[in-house]
Design a protein around this motif. Structure first.
Motif, PDB file in Angstrom:
ATOM      1  N   ALA A  61       0.822  -1.218   0.000  1.00 35.31           N
ATOM      2  CA  ALA A  61       0.000   0.000   0.000  1.00 35.31           C
ATOM      3  C   ALA A  61       0.850   1.259   0.000  1.00 35.31           C
ATOM      4  N   GLU A  62       1.959   1.199   0.710  1.00 37.66           N
ATOM      5  CA  GLU A  62       2.819   2.372   0.846  1.00 37.66           C
ATOM      6  C   GLU A  62       3.520   2.708  -0.471  1.00 37.66           C
ATOM      7  N   LYS A  63       3.771   1.706  -1.293  1.00 31.76           N
ATOM      8  CA  LYS A  63       4.508   1.923  -2.535  1.00 31.76           C
ATOM      9  C   LYS A  63       3.604   2.348  -3.696  1.00 31.76           C
ATOM     10  N   LEU A  64       2.313   2.090  -3.580  1.00 32.89           N
ATOM     11  CA  LEU A  64       1.399   2.430  -4.670  1.00 32.89           C
ATOM     12  C   LEU A  64       1.224   3.942  -4.794  1.00 32.89           C
ATOM     13  N   GLU A  65       1.060   4.421  -6.020  1.00 33.20           N
ATOM     14  CA  GLU A  65       0.863   5.847  -6.268  1.00 33.20           C
ATOM     15  C   GLU A  65      -0.469   6.326  -5.702  1.00 33.20           C
ATOM     16  N   LYS A  66      -0.540   7.642  -5.518  1.00 28.97           N
ATOM     17  CA  LYS A  66      -1.799   8.248  -5.114  1.00 28.97           C
ATOM     18  C   LYS A  66      -2.724   8.336  -6.330  1.00 28.97           C
ATOM     19  N   PRO A  67      -4.035   8.430  -6.122  1.00 26.57           N
ATOM     20  CA  PRO A  67      -4.945   8.581  -7.251  1.00 26.57           C
ATOM     21  C   PRO A  67      -4.655   9.886  -7.987  1.00 26.57           C
ATOM     22  N   PRO A  68      -4.911   9.951  -9.285  1.00 27.18           N
ATOM     23  CA  PRO A  68      -4.699  11.205 -10.025  1.00 27.18           C
ATOM     24  C   PRO A  68      -5.600  12.312  -9.495  1.00 27.18           C
ATOM     25  N   VAL A  69      -5.142  13.537  -9.615  1.00 25.54           N
ATOM     26  CA  VAL A  69      -5.897  14.682  -9.108  1.00 25.54           C
ATOM     27  C   VAL A  69      -7.303  14.724  -9.686  1.00 25.54           C
ATOM     28  N   SER A  70      -7.465  14.306 -10.922  1.00 25.21           N
ATOM     29  CA  SER A  70      -8.775  14.354 -11.579  1.00 25.21           C
ATOM     30  C   SER A  70      -9.835  13.558 -10.825  1.00 25.21           C
ATOM     31  N   GLU A  71      -9.417  12.535 -10.053  1.00 29.89           N
ATOM     32  CA  GLU A  71     -10.379  11.712  -9.328  1.00 29.89           C
ATOM     33  C   GLU A  71     -11.091  12.467  -8.217  1.00 29.89           C
ATOM     34  N   MET A  72     -10.556  13.615  -7.833  1.00 28.66           N
ATOM     35  CA  MET A  72     -11.221  14.413  -6.806  1.00 28.66           C
ATOM     36  C   MET A  72     -12.524  15.024  -7.306  1.00 28.66           C
ATOM     37  N   PHE A  73     -12.713  15.051  -8.602  1.00 26.89           N
ATOM     38  CA  PHE A  73     -13.837  15.794  -9.179  1.00 26.89           C
ATOM     39  C   PHE A  73     -14.801  14.900  -9.962  1.00 26.89           C
ATOM     40  N   THR A  74     -14.665  13.597  -9.805  1.00 31.26           N
ATOM     41  CA  THR A  74     -15.521  12.676 -10.556  1.00 31.26           C
ATOM     42  C   THR A  74     -16.568  12.030  -9.662  1.00 31.26           C
ATOM     43  N   ASP A  75     -17.483  11.296 -10.277  1.00 31.89           N
ATOM     44  CA  ASP A  75     -18.457  10.394  -9.653  1.00 31.89           C
ATOM     45  C   ASP A  75     -19.720  11.052  -9.100  1.00 31.89           C
ATOM     46  N   VAL A  76     -19.641  12.278  -8.615  1.00 29.98           N
ATOM     47  CA  VAL A  76     -20.825  12.880  -7.997  1.00 29.98           C
ATOM     48  C   VAL A  76     -21.845  13.288  -9.063  1.00 29.98           C
ATOM     49  N   TYR A  77     -21.367  13.929 -10.103  1.00 22.88           N
ATOM     50  CA  TYR A  77     -22.258  14.379 -11.171  1.00 22.88           C
ATOM     51  C   TYR A  77     -21.910  13.681 -12.481  1.00 22.88           C
ATOM     52  N   ASP A  78     -22.916  13.491 -13.325  1.00 20.25           N
ATOM     53  CA  ASP A  78     -22.691  12.910 -14.647  1.00 20.25           C
ATOM     54  C   ASP A  78     -21.750  13.783 -15.459  1.00 20.25           C
ATOM     55  N   GLU A  79     -21.988  15.075 -15.401  1.00 19.52           N
ATOM     56  CA  GLU A  79     -21.115  16.058 -16.024  1.00 19.52           C
ATOM     57  C   GLU A  79     -20.661  17.035 -14.945  1.00 19.52           C
ATOM     58  N   PRO A  80     -19.358  17.293 -14.815  1.00 19.95           N
ATOM     59  CA  PRO A  80     -18.885  18.208 -13.768  1.00 19.95           C
ATOM     60  C   PRO A  80     -19.564  19.574 -13.866  1.00 19.95           C
TER      61      PRO A  80
END
Length: 395
Positions: free
Chosen positions: A346-365
């Motif tokens: 877990a410690e060696k895996l990369e962090k999620p891309p910044v874009s993931e902070m703005f997805t999933d809640v709305y169909d279109e941002p």
């Protein structure tokens, strides 16, 4: 006579409903503190396979807590909360449920998710907030969630899950599902308005839900004596017209039996049930807390050693010939190896891309989200030294 406020029977004698007296609601238990069946109590609900699996999960939870707590102390993760002293409530309650039942946990029920198949790697990925975290790094550690396991993502503000859980149970009722909702909470939740809203909605709408309250004596540093004057939490269910029971939360057999029965009633009778499980939080509230500031070390050690739910359950399965010292050593060694390996991965895996902070809640941002993402990327470019290298590299 019928009033808009309810049916009543008149009397010429003035009488107030009394405050709680010296006689308290009894607490159901199956095992005594030595792990022996209560005299005259026959218990065959749990067979060898189920009992050993439950104990394995309790041990796994203990070992995982130990190493992830130390990982936080080493600065490798930002925060952590243990379930020391509350392993029986975690595991035994989950064992009594169906995988179709929906769980709304607080933040001290990882054992329920562990029971459902969430792996040690899944737990550590969430705590490290890496790209393999199913929550995409958006939540602080311990705030697990898994749609695959019917386990709603935990939120930090206490009691907010209770009205949501009642609403989910109403949807099960409308869809005529053979399942219920299980909503966990601590005693501190009962001091919040959402507790009362959730219970009242569940009672009025007659929904299949089991509320499980871990009454461990403290809401962080606030003892129950500073929270309420009632006879614990169990009587609060009665006030809302909810069938309720108090159980020894350090007795895995009793918790299993009570939750299994509560689940059956909730589904077959389409009604809410409240379970108050009396227990003790052995660990600090979190890594941000020092519980010795508000309770004595002698008190903590007494509950850690003399009243341990893990020790009590182990003594019972040992008496049945289902467990021995070799089994104990083997499972602890195995889990220790697995959790250390999971932390390293877990410690060696990369962090999620910044874009993931703005997805999933709305169909279109939305316009606001688009602007926020632009501002964030500009800030990272302008101040790269203020952000971890793996975040800056994602821009």
């Amino acid at each position: 006579m019928d009033f808009p406020g309810g049916k009543v029977m008149f009397t010429s004698q003035m009488s107030f409903i009394a405050e709680p007296g010296k006689t308290r609601v009894p607490c159901y238990r199956v095992l005594n503190d030595s792990g022996e069946l209560i005299s005259g109590k026959d218990h065959d609900l749990v067979n060898q396979d189920l009992a050993t699996r439950m104990y394995n999960s309790m041990i796994t939870l203990q070992v995982m807590d130990t190493f992830l707590y130390e990982a936080q102390r080493q600065g490798r993760i930002s925060f952590y909360m243990t379930s020391f002293g509350e392993e029986a409530i975690n595991v035994a309650s989950a064992a009594a449920l169906s995988s179709e039942d929906i769980i709304f946990a607080q933040y001290r029920e990882p054992g329920a998710l562990l029971w459902r198949g969430f792996t040690l790697q899944d737990f550590t990925n969430q705590c490290f907030g890496n790209k393999a975290d199913c929550g995409k790094g958006r939540q602080m550690p311990n705030h697990y969630g898994s749609s695959k396991h019917n386990y709603f993502t935990i939120s930090s503000p206490i009691a907010t899950q209770l009205p949501q859980a009642a609403g989910a149970a109403y949807s099960l009722k409308m869809d005529k599902k053979d399942a219920c909702v299980v909503a966990y909470m601590g005693d501190g939740c009962t001091s919040e308005g959402d507790f009362h809203a959730g219970l009242n909605f569940a009672a009025v709408m007659e929904v299949p839900i089991v509320f499980i309250c871990r009454n461990n004596g403290y809401a962080i540093s606030t003892p129950i004596s500073d929270q309420f004057r009632s006879d614990g939490v169990v009587v609060k269910g009665q006030a809302y017209g909810i069938r309720s029971i108090r159980v020894d939360g350090n007795d895995a057999l009793a918790v299993y039996e009570v939750v299994q029965t509560a689940r059956e009633m909730a589904i077959s009778e389409q009604r809410p049930i409240l379970v108050e499980a009396l227990t003790y939080r052995v660990g600090h509230h979190s890594t941000s807390d020092d519980s010795t500031k508000y309770r004595s070390t002698d008190e903590i050690e007494h509950w850690k050693i003399e009243k341990s739910p893990v020790t009590k359950f182990r003594r019972w399965i040992e008496r049945n010939g289902w467990w021995n010292e070799d089994d104990e050593s083997e499972i602890r060694k195995k889990v220790k190896k697995e959790i250390l390996q999971a932390i390293q991965v877990a410690e060696k895996l990369e962090k999620p891309p910044v874009s993931e902070m703005f997805t999933d809640v709305y169909d279109e941002p939305t316009k606001d989200l688009v602007e926020q993402e632009i501002l964030l990327r500009e800030s990272i470019k302008k101040h790269p030294k203020d952000y971890p290298s793996d975040v800056a590299e994602c821009i």
